[in-house]
Design an enzyme around this catalytic site. Structure first.
Site, PDB file in Angstrom:
ATOM      1  N   LYS A   1      63.572  42.475 -13.461  1.00 25.48           N
ATOM      2  CA  LYS A   1      62.876  42.793 -15.052  1.00 25.48           C
ATOM      3  C   LYS A   1      62.925  44.215 -15.158  1.00 25.48           C
ATOM      4  CE  LYS A   1      60.824  42.620 -18.610  1.00 25.48           C
ATOM      5  NZ  LYS A   1      61.173  42.516 -19.944  1.00 25.48           N
TER       6      LYS A   1
ATOM      7  N   GLU B   1      59.397  37.994 -18.334  1.00 26.53           N
ATOM      8  CA  GLU B   1      59.768  37.529 -19.646  1.00 26.53           C
ATOM      9  C   GLU B   1      60.755  38.484 -20.265  1.00 26.53           C
ATOM     10  OE1 GLU B   1      59.097  34.761 -21.305  1.00 26.53           O
ATOM     11  OE2 GLU B   1      60.730  35.627 -22.441  1.00 26.53           O
TER      12      GLU B   1
ATOM     13  N   CYS C   1      56.953  48.516 -23.317  1.00 20.93           N
ATOM     14  CA  CYS C   1      57.562  48.346 -22.106  1.00 20.93           C
ATOM     15  C   CYS C   1      58.708  49.203 -21.662  1.00 20.93           C
ATOM     16  CB  CYS C   1      58.301  47.063 -22.219  1.00 20.93           C
ATOM     17  SG  CYS C   1      57.305  45.693 -22.350  1.00 20.93           S
TER      18      CYS C   1
END
Ligand SMILES: NC(=O)c1ccc[n+]([C@@H]2O[C@H](COP(=O)([O-])OP(=O)(O)OC[C@H]3O[C@@H](n4cnc5c(N)ncnc54)[C@H](O)[C@@H]3O)[C@@H](O)[C@H]2O)c1
Length: 463
Positions: free
Chosen positions: A221, A162, A277
């Site tokens: 990612k 995502e 993150c």
């Protein structure tokens, strides 16, 4: 295969918004979001959408649109797995706090638990989608667990990381720059990829849906987050040089950003990046590189974190030295505690570390954040385990009114770039502060000229 029943394990900042958008855009698909955390699920089910556990502009409306129709939030994980044809795993993957790889590697215990639970419960073939950010080659481990502990049913594993950013999650989900789907290059693998492509194709243009092999998808990612964080650390490194040389980092950023090869996004100097993150994903990249013996690669990326830590620390040091080398018993008001504007997420927020440094110097911190409450502030500080909880409580207070928060303060530190801060009656704030009244703008948010004219001693990062 036409998917009509989807489940998502993990109702957090990714699982909740992502599934709400899928439900809205795919009315023919039943979407069930499950979580072990009953309190979180209860909040997602709160009739008043202002109380859902994730604050994101526009999210309440999207949840209200589908909830109870084809969007469900539940704690009945087994049931949802059993019913679904496709299962997103969207659980947290924090940095390991124990054992080998402590402080660097991703802790995959939650992922493995999900894989084992899916294997145990599934009575029919399923597609399992890694939505969480994972180290490259995790799909291999997941497949092993599913194939060897399952009931003999077939599992296809996909990687679908995502890329949403908190604060703009809804916008990012409704019109993503790209959707990335990695899968196995076998007949069954290709069918699974197509099934997920068909879901996204309900609203995402086909040319924006990329398909790759599993490992490229997993690594993309981590790489995307490393590049984004690297830009922040790069401009922050230049900000320190600006302060020594009389250059102004906003002017430098503007000048370099007009170069189309560089681009103008993510070039704002600040007190440092936060969020759940960037740091964890870079540490993970560093750990993977080290585990393959790639020391130079590891050192290169680790520097991004070192720079970020330095930027936070030098911000707090500067506050202490400017306030005549002592902040003991002084009231310092923090405007903002969330790691960025338009979110209630405080994970790894720079504010936590700056507050921690200043409390070490016995300052009293008054916090105002439009979306963060006092309990969250305390729990963030307690989590660092720097001092006893009682002491954190003694040195912090929070206000629901920014003007009250600033009254009788020696200094204000701007830690989050909430738009409302720009609109305040700054003359009124100045009048109610102790003099000289200092502002340390850690987000380059306020108008320096205006603040100086009012009488503030104003300092922004990089000028
Ligand atoms: N937050 C972001 O902006 C963002 C963006 C992109 C990717 N990601 C990645 O997405 C993943 C999830 O992040 P998040 O911010 O949503 O995390 P989060 O902590 O907000 O949510 C994770 C949820 O998973 C639940 N959970 C954990 N184990 C479970 C289990 N076995 N069964 C059921 N529920 C379980 C937890 O209770 C929690 O509510 C992470 O890998 C993260 O790196 C996050």
């Amino acid at each position: 295969m036409r998917i009509t029943n989807v489940c998502c394990i993990g109702a957090g900042y990714v699982g909740g918004p992502t599934m709400a958008v899928i439900a809205q855009k795919c009315p023919h698909v039943k979407v069930t979001v499950v979580d072990l955390n009953a309190d979180r699920i209860a909040k997602w089910n709160d009739p008043d959408v202002d109380n859902i556990p994730v604050y994101e502009p526009g999210l309440g409306e999207i949840v209200a649109h589908s909830r109870g129709k084809n969007l469900f939030f539940s704690t009945e994980v087994d049931n949802a797995i059993d019913e679904a044809q496709l299962i997103f795993i969207s659980v947290n993957t924090p940095t390991k706090t124990y054992g080998s790889g402590k402080g660097m590697a991703a802790d995959l215990k939650y992922i493995e638990l999900c894989a084992r639970q899916i294997a145990r419960v599934s009575k029919g073939d399923k597609i399992v989608v890694e939505k969480s950010t994972l180290p490259v080659r995790t799909a291999e481990a997941n497949k092993n667990i599913l194939d060897n502990t399952g009931n003999g049913v077939q599992f296809q594993i996909l990687s679908n990381p995502e890329f949403l950013a908190e604060g703009t999650a809804v916008e990012d989900l409704l019109s993503p720059d790209r959707v990335l789907i990695g899968g196995e290059n076998t007949e069954e693998g290709k069918k699974a990829i197509q099934a997920l492509v068909d879901i996204y194709a309900n609203w995402v243009p086909k040319e924006r849906i990329l398909t790759t092999n599993l490992w490229s998808s997993e690594l993309s990612k981590l790489t995307a987050n490393a590049f984004l964080a690297q830009r922040v650390s790069s401009v922050n490194a230049i900000s320190e040089l600006c302060e020594k040389t009389g250059a102004n980092v906003s002017e430098v950023a503007n000048a370099i950003g007009m170069d189309s090869r560089i681009g103008n996004k993510f070039l704002k100097a600040s007190v440092g990046f936060g969020g759940s993150c960037f740091q964890k994903d870079i540490l993970n990249l560093v750990y993977i590189s080290k585990s393959f013996g790639l020391q130079e690669v590891a050192d290169y990326w680790e520097q991004v974190i070192i720079m970020n830590d330095h930027q936070k620390r030098r911000f707090s040091k500067n506050i202490v030295s400017t306030l005549y080398n002592t902040v003991a018993d002084k009231k310092i008001t923090f405007l903002g505690w969330a790691f960025k504007k338009d979110t209630n997420d405080t994970r790894e927020s720079a504010a936590i570390y700056v507050a921690d440094d200043l409390i070490n110097e016995q300052a009293n911190i008054a916090v105002y954040d439009p979306k963060v409450n006092y309990n969250q502030v305390l729990s963030d500080l307690d989590y660092l385990e720097t001092r006893a909880a009682e002491s954190n409580k003694k040195h912090t207070i929070s206000f629901s009114d920014p003007y009250e928060a600033c009254k009788n303060a020696h200094a204000i530190a701007v830690l989050t770039e909430w738009d409302e801060f720009k609109e305040y009656d700054w003359q009124r704030i100045y009048d109610a502060m102790l003099k000289p009244a200092f502002i340390f703008d850690g987000r380059n948010l306020l108008d320096a000229k205006k603040m100086n004219e009012i009488g503030f001693v104003f300092q922004a990062i990089g000028s």
